[in-house]
Every structure is written in C-alpha cells, then in structure tokens.
Design a protein around this motif. Structure first.
Motif: not given
Length: 387
Positions: A29, A211, A255, A259
């Motif tokens: 991320p 995620h 993703v 998110g």
C-alpha cells in the motif's frame, strides 16, 4: 481512441536473466518493491529509490531452497524475506538465518509427510538438473516433488502480519491428517499462528493481493480446470473470518488505491468486473468481445477471432484501470493494452507505445505501470504522455 505512453525509465535486472526469474513487482500500500530470484538468493530493491536516481540499495537474502520449490515475499522494510515452500513457511534475515518457521503438510499431492527439512525431497530432485535411475524410491520422490503444487505468503500493509496460504495439516497444531488447505495469519515477528481458517480449496497455486487495511487481504486460488476460488479475509485481532466470493470463476487482479473496490477477471477471461470490498458484490462488468476491436493483423477470412482479457492488470488511479489482451493477441501479432474507466466500465482506448513491448502490463501504485522487456533483462516503467 488511443492513449500515448511515455517511457519514464528502464531498470536493469539485478540477477542474470539466464539463471534467474524475470523481475517481479510487489505492490504494498505505501511501498513498491522489485524482486528477483535464482536458486541461491532473493534480491529486492525499493522502486521509488531506483526512480530517484543514484545508487540503489539492494537487499539480498540467501534462499533456503531452490526457487522451483515455492514462492516468496519481502517485508516492507526489506529486512526480512518469507519463503512459502513445499513443506514450510520460513522467515529469514539478510544473512539467511532462520527467524521462524511454520511447518505444514506437503504440497506434493500424494505425499502425506510432515517434512522436517527440504533436504528430504530437494536432494532427490536436484541432481545436476536431472533425475536419474528412475526405478528407485529416491527418484520417485524426486519426480513427484519436482512438480509439487504451491501456496503463497505476503506481509500486511503495516508489516506486522504475514498472511500465508498453506497445505494442511500444521505440524504440532492440527490433529486431522485430512486437512487440505488453510489460510493463516501469522505474527511477522516470531511466526506465531494468530488465526487460521479452512480455505476449503485444493490449490495448484495461489496469490495474495494486498489491501491498505492490515486486517484485510484478498486471495486468488488456482485449482486448474476445477475453478479459481476467490477468498476475502478479515482479521480483527482475535479471529480470522473468510468470505468466498462468486462461484469460483473469478481471478482477483488488484485492489483500488482507496481499498474500496477490487478488480477481477473471469476464469475464462471473458469479462473484467469491479467489485465492492465491503460485500464482494459486482458493481459493473466489461465483456472483451463486446468492446475490443479485431486485431489489426487479423486475416480477413478469420470471422471468429477470440478476444480475452489477460489475468494481470490493475489500477492507475481510483477510476482508471490498465488491462491487456496480450495472450489472445499473440496469435495475430503484437499484444495490446487498454485503458478502462471503471466508474461506468467504459473502454477509453488502446495504449500506444513508442516502440514494441511484450507481455502484460503491471501497475506500480502511483499512476505508472511497467512491462518486461522481451529479453527479460530490464523492467520498463511507463506513464501516460499527458500526465
């Protein structure tokens, strides 16, 4: 309509492509790592550092077993690597020292052993690249484990957890020898099994998709012709819950940056779909045959061209996806890449490049994407020309 791509840079492979895997990208991320491995080591560097220019710091991890025996991942801080092998998930530091190990059932389908070491099968497979004297027991082990199935593992967004998909049973934890696949949440510091769930899959292979929330993770499981279960896991600090999304016919691709959504492609690659993470429901779909024009090199007499999406692609931003039809296009010529507006699942147009590219596009989490050079010696980073 088309969209022009501009080359940002090219990054040379760290290891010799003749003996190593092609460079692969691990999108976390808040960090993107470039990984490459051969039979002796796994290397990793930070993409942002490489794009900034100057000397790049490469983390090197001695491999506990040859690369054919499983998959691997690296922590966001590049201080720990985790190898998801045939018989165990093992974390190592840059010296190759084992930090922790979780042993599990053997990924070779007919083997019921809880191996204590990879030496129990690696030595029978690796014999100068060949398996000899095929009549003896040792080489029976070698032949079967050479083509073992595999699981996967990845660190959570904050690096504090490791999510691992393994073949059951777990050594010293599970009493049932018939346990098949399990999904684990592990403490990244010491490998403690914090949570586990019956995945209810019989995997040939699997892939995690991260995620932004450390307590959520997507898992795409390949079962060959039997289907592609898509699992969504949630860890609340005490319990792992797993939802099975769809009818085992959707492969998880990516993703979205927020998110809130994820992208899938159907098992037979007919349609892309945008899903809500909250409940897994489909927001919209885009069928390849309805929107992708015939390949320009298609012979006029071919009135039934087959157009399919690739299994790989991702989000350039919250609303824009890059996806390819490279695999289907190979029959006619160069593969093509496409921009899709997923707000209303509308094809925006084909991506045009200043020189021929090969393979599928992979996103880098910052609005750019990459391709791998045909000779696999470099990673090519791209952006839209007007960005």
């Amino acid at each position: 309509m088309s969209a022009s791509a501009r080359l940002v840079t090219t990054l040379a492979a760290v290891l010799d492509p003749a003996t190593a895997t092609v460079p692969e990208v691990l999108c976390l991320p808040d960090r993107t790592l470039v990984l490459q491995s051969d039979d002796t080591e796994l290397v990793a560097y930070d993409l942002a550092e490489a794009l900034a220019g100057g000397e790049v710091s490469v983390a090197r991890f001695p491999a506990p077993w040859p690369r054919r025996f499983g998959t691997h991942t690296v922590a966001p801080g590049r201080d720990v690597a985790v190898f998801a092998g045939v018989h165990a998930v093992r974390a190592v530091d840059r010296r190759g020292a084992t930090l922790w190990e979780v042993r599990h059932g053997c990924w070779e389908g007919s083997c019921r052993e809880l191996h204590a070491s990879a030496d129990e099968y690696v030595g029978h497979v690796e014999n100068g690249g060949n398996v000899e004297n095929s009549g003896n027991v040792e080489n029976t082990v070698g032949r079967s484990h050479r083509y073992a199935d595999s699981g996967s593992a990845v660190f959570s967004a904050d690096g504090k957890l490791v999510w691992a998909h393994v073949r059951g049973p777990l050594a010293e934890i599970d009493d049932d020898p018939d346990v098949v696949d399990e999904w684990l949440v592990l403490d990244a510091a010491d490998g403690t099994v914090l949570g586990k769930a019956d995945a209810q899959t019989v995997a040939a292979g699997s892939e995690h998709v991260s995620h932004p929330d450390p307590g959520q993770m997507g898992l795409s499981v390949g079962e060959g012709q039997d289907g592609v279960p898509l699992l969504w896991g949630r860890w609340n600090g005490e319990r792992l819950t797993v939802d099975r999304i769809g009818d085992d016919d959707r492969c998880l691709m990516a993703v979205s940056p927020s998110g809130e959504h994820f992208l899938t492609v159907t098992h037979y690659q007919e349609a892309l779909a945008l899903h809500r993470v909250e409940d897994g429901s489909v927001v919209s779909e885009l069928d390849a045959e309805e929107v992708i024009p015939d390949h320009p090199a298609l012979h006029p007499d071919n009135d039934e061209p087959e157009v399919r999406w690739d299994y790989y692609g991702g989000f350039l931003d919250e609303h824009t996806v890059i996806a390819g039809t490279s695999e289907a296009d190979e029959e006619y010529g160069a593969g093509r890449h496409w921009l899709v507006d997923v707000q209303d699942m509308r094809l925006l147009g084909e991506v045009t490049y200043p020189f021929p590219t090969s393979g599928v596009p992979g996103t880098l989490g910052d609005g750019s994407w990459y391709t791998i050079a045909e000779d696999t010696k470099e990673l090519q980073v791209w952006r839209l020309a007007d960005v």
